[in-house]
Scaffold this motif. Structure first.
Motif, mmCIF file in Angstrom:
data_model
loop_
_atom_site.group_PDB
_atom_site.id
_atom_site.type_symbol
_atom_site.label_atom_id
_atom_site.label_comp_id
_atom_site.label_asym_id
_atom_site.label_seq_id
_atom_site.Cartn_x
_atom_site.Cartn_y
_atom_site.Cartn_z
ATOM 1 N N PHE A 1 -9.452 -1.481 -1.192
ATOM 2 C CA PHE A 1 -8.611 -0.431 -1.693
ATOM 3 C C PHE A 1 -7.254 -0.679 -0.920
ATOM 4 O O PHE A 1 -6.173 -0.665 -1.442
ATOM 5 N N LEU A 2 -7.281 -0.503 0.346
ATOM 6 C CA LEU A 2 -6.124 -0.536 1.040
ATOM 7 C C LEU A 2 -5.142 -1.954 0.975
ATOM 8 O O LEU A 2 -4.074 -1.593 1.038
ATOM 9 N N LYS A 3 -5.737 -2.853 0.990
ATOM 10 C CA LYS A 3 -5.088 -4.239 0.695
ATOM 11 C C LYS A 3 -4.192 -4.083 -0.561
ATOM 12 O O LYS A 3 -3.060 -4.227 -0.716
ATOM 13 N N GLY A 4 -5.067 -3.693 -1.625
ATOM 14 C CA GLY A 4 -4.601 -4.004 -3.053
ATOM 15 C C GLY A 4 -3.693 -2.916 -3.438
ATOM 16 O O GLY A 4 -2.658 -3.122 -4.054
ATOM 17 N N TYR A 5 -4.032 -1.677 -3.105
ATOM 18 C CA TYR A 5 -3.254 -0.407 -3.629
ATOM 19 C C TYR A 5 -2.114 -0.127 -2.677
ATOM 20 O O TYR A 5 -0.983 0.364 -3.104
ATOM 21 N N VAL A 6 -2.134 -0.503 -1.378
ATOM 22 C CA VAL A 6 -1.067 -0.073 -0.469
ATOM 23 C C VAL A 6 -0.383 -1.188 0.126
ATOM 24 O O VAL A 6 0.567 -1.288 -0.082
ATOM 25 N N ALA A 7 -0.971 -2.170 0.941
ATOM 26 C CA ALA A 7 -0.367 -3.153 1.284
ATOM 27 C C ALA A 7 0.176 -4.009 0.311
ATOM 28 O O ALA A 7 1.424 -4.625 0.457
ATOM 29 N N ARG A 8 -0.326 -4.378 -0.822
ATOM 30 C CA ARG A 8 0.234 -5.111 -1.842
ATOM 31 C C ARG A 8 1.024 -4.172 -3.138
ATOM 32 O O ARG A 8 1.353 -4.661 -4.115
ATOM 33 N N LEU A 9 1.197 -3.001 -2.594
ATOM 34 C CA LEU A 9 1.827 -2.129 -3.678
ATOM 35 C C LEU A 9 1.429 -1.927 -5.024
ATOM 36 O O LEU A 9 1.994 -1.677 -5.927
ATOM 37 N N GLY A 10 0.045 -1.936 -5.044
ATOM 38 C CA GLY A 10 -0.528 -1.776 -6.519
ATOM 39 C C GLY A 10 -0.230 -0.456 -6.938
ATOM 40 O O GLY A 10 -0.201 -0.336 -8.113
ATOM 41 N N PHE A 11 0.162 0.498 -6.177
ATOM 42 C CA PHE A 11 0.653 1.977 -6.670
ATOM 43 C C PHE A 11 1.627 1.968 -7.620
ATOM 44 O O PHE A 11 1.876 2.922 -8.556
ATOM 45 N N LEU A 12 2.334 0.826 -7.490
ATOM 46 C CA LEU A 12 3.410 0.701 -8.347
ATOM 47 C C LEU A 12 3.234 0.468 -9.811
ATOM 48 O O LEU A 12 4.125 0.469 -10.579
ATOM 49 N N ASP A 13 1.888 0.013 -10.077
ATOM 50 C CA ASP A 13 1.750 -0.344 -11.419
ATOM 51 C C ASP A 13 0.980 0.705 -12.042
ATOM 52 O O ASP A 13 0.345 0.576 -12.919
ATOM 53 N N GLY A 14 1.280 1.748 -11.572
ATOM 54 C CA GLY A 14 0.828 3.154 -11.996
ATOM 55 C C GLY A 14 -0.828 3.242 -12.314
ATOM 56 O O GLY A 14 -1.491 2.762 -11.236
ATOM 57 N N THR A 15 -1.127 3.953 -13.253
ATOM 58 C CA THR A 15 -2.678 4.059 -13.482
ATOM 59 C C THR A 15 -3.539 2.837 -13.440
ATOM 60 O O THR A 15 -4.694 2.920 -13.014
ATOM 61 N N GLU A 16 -2.672 1.849 -14.052
ATOM 62 C CA GLU A 16 -3.609 0.427 -14.238
ATOM 63 C C GLU A 16 -3.733 -0.117 -12.751
ATOM 64 O O GLU A 16 -4.667 -0.530 -12.365
ATOM 65 N N GLY A 17 -2.705 0.244 -11.813
ATOM 66 C CA GLY A 17 -2.615 -0.206 -10.619
ATOM 67 C C GLY A 17 -3.770 0.160 -9.786
ATOM 68 O O GLY A 17 -4.447 -0.153 -8.988
ATOM 69 N N ALA A 18 -3.880 1.585 -10.211
ATOM 70 C CA ALA A 18 -5.108 2.426 -9.304
ATOM 71 C C ALA A 18 -6.493 1.797 -9.880
ATOM 72 O O ALA A 18 -7.286 1.821 -8.889
ATOM 73 N N ALA A 19 -6.637 1.658 -11.013
ATOM 74 C CA ALA A 19 -7.872 1.358 -11.489
ATOM 75 C C ALA A 19 -8.160 0.008 -11.179
ATOM 76 O O ALA A 19 -9.406 -0.306 -10.920
ATOM 77 N N ILE A 20 -7.234 -0.999 -10.860
ATOM 78 C CA ILE A 20 -7.648 -2.358 -10.522
ATOM 79 C C ILE A 20 -8.093 -2.332 -9.064
ATOM 80 O O ILE A 20 -8.935 -2.822 -8.489
#
Length: 262
Positions: free
Chosen positions: A214-233
């Motif tokens: 989770f930390l890699k995808g959502y934080v380190a790779r900025l997944g939060f910038l994709d909004g709801t879809e980024g969080a879901a992924i």
């Protein structure tokens, strides 16, 4: 470029119940090749008829796992240069001429990595685990092979591999329900694969791997910038990692109990 003639190319796909998407993928490559191979593993929808109507040579074969099925498909190709696609992918129009030009070069590598643009809810995912996706898919079949893995197969070659800006568009999930269904199936395969390698799973690993994913995808790779879809992924990736190790631990404990009971 010189007067060197580009080699012919084959395109191969594996499929199972892909009637909703396979037509778009096949139509995107019709002008690139006259040799299209589809290996079907027992579809009960319109997949086979759609593929045949679009000119593909269809082979039907029981499912042996991703690696062996894709290798079989490559072996049915008529040409040495092969573009390997998934049934839920589309080759973008600008990629057609790029591939033709690349193969017209005299000094060819053993394969090309292509960028893959992943979509969820028709939204282009630009960050997180899906945002930097490059796949080795345009290959010379004489210089490599697919690994025989049940899942997470890859093309192996000892030759040089180059990057080519010929994007694929990837529409892998219709909705979150489909994401979770695939997660459950893949976590079964990944857990079995983990134990088959002789790996011992410790009790803390499911949660530790989930948190790291989770930390890699959502934080380190900025997944939060994709909004709801980024969080879901990011959350789905974390859950998949958790279930992989949790199921492996469960199977490992069952094996231990069975040995103790003998």
């Amino acid at each position: 470029m010189t007067g060197f003639e580009a080699p012919n190319i084959s395109i191969v796909l594996i499929a199972f119940n892909e009637e909703k998407q396979i037509g778009s993928g096949l139509r995107s490559i019709l002008s690139l090749s006259r040799d299209i191979v589809v290996v079907d593993s027992g579809s009960c929808d319109g997949t086979v008829s759609i593929a045949r109507n679009l000119g593909a040579r269809v082979f039907q074969r029981e499912w042996p796992g991703f690696g062996l099925q894709k290798q079989f498909a490559v072996e049915q190709a008529r040409h040495d240069w092969v573009l390997v696609m998934d049934a839920d992918e589309i080759l973008l129009p600008e990629s057609l001429s790029t591939i033709r030009k690349a193969l017209a070069d005299k000094s060819l590598p053993a394969g090309f990595r292509l960028p893959r643009r992943n979509y969820l809810h028709d939204k282009h995912i630009q960050f997180g685990d899906w945002g930097r996706d490059r796949v080795l898919r345009l290959v010379n079949r004489r210089q490599g092979h697919f690994t025989p893995d049940l899942v997470h197969e890859r093309w192996e070659t000892s030759g040089r591999v180059a990057d080519l800006n010929a994007p694929l568009a990837h529409y892998s999930f219709e909705n979150y329900k489909a994401m979770l269904a695939k997660l459950d199936h893949y976590s079964d395969l990944n857990a079995a694969r983990l134990l088959a390698c002789g790996r011992r799973v410790r009790a803390h690993e499911p949660l530790a791997h989930a948190a790291a994913a989770f930390l890699k995808g959502y934080v380190a790779r900025l997944g939060f910038l994709d909004g709801t879809e980024g969080a879901a992924i990011a959350l789905t990736s974390a859950l998949g990692s958790f279930m992989k190790y949790a199921k492996a631990l469960e199977m490992q404990n069952q094996q231990t109990d069975e040995r103790a009971a003998r």
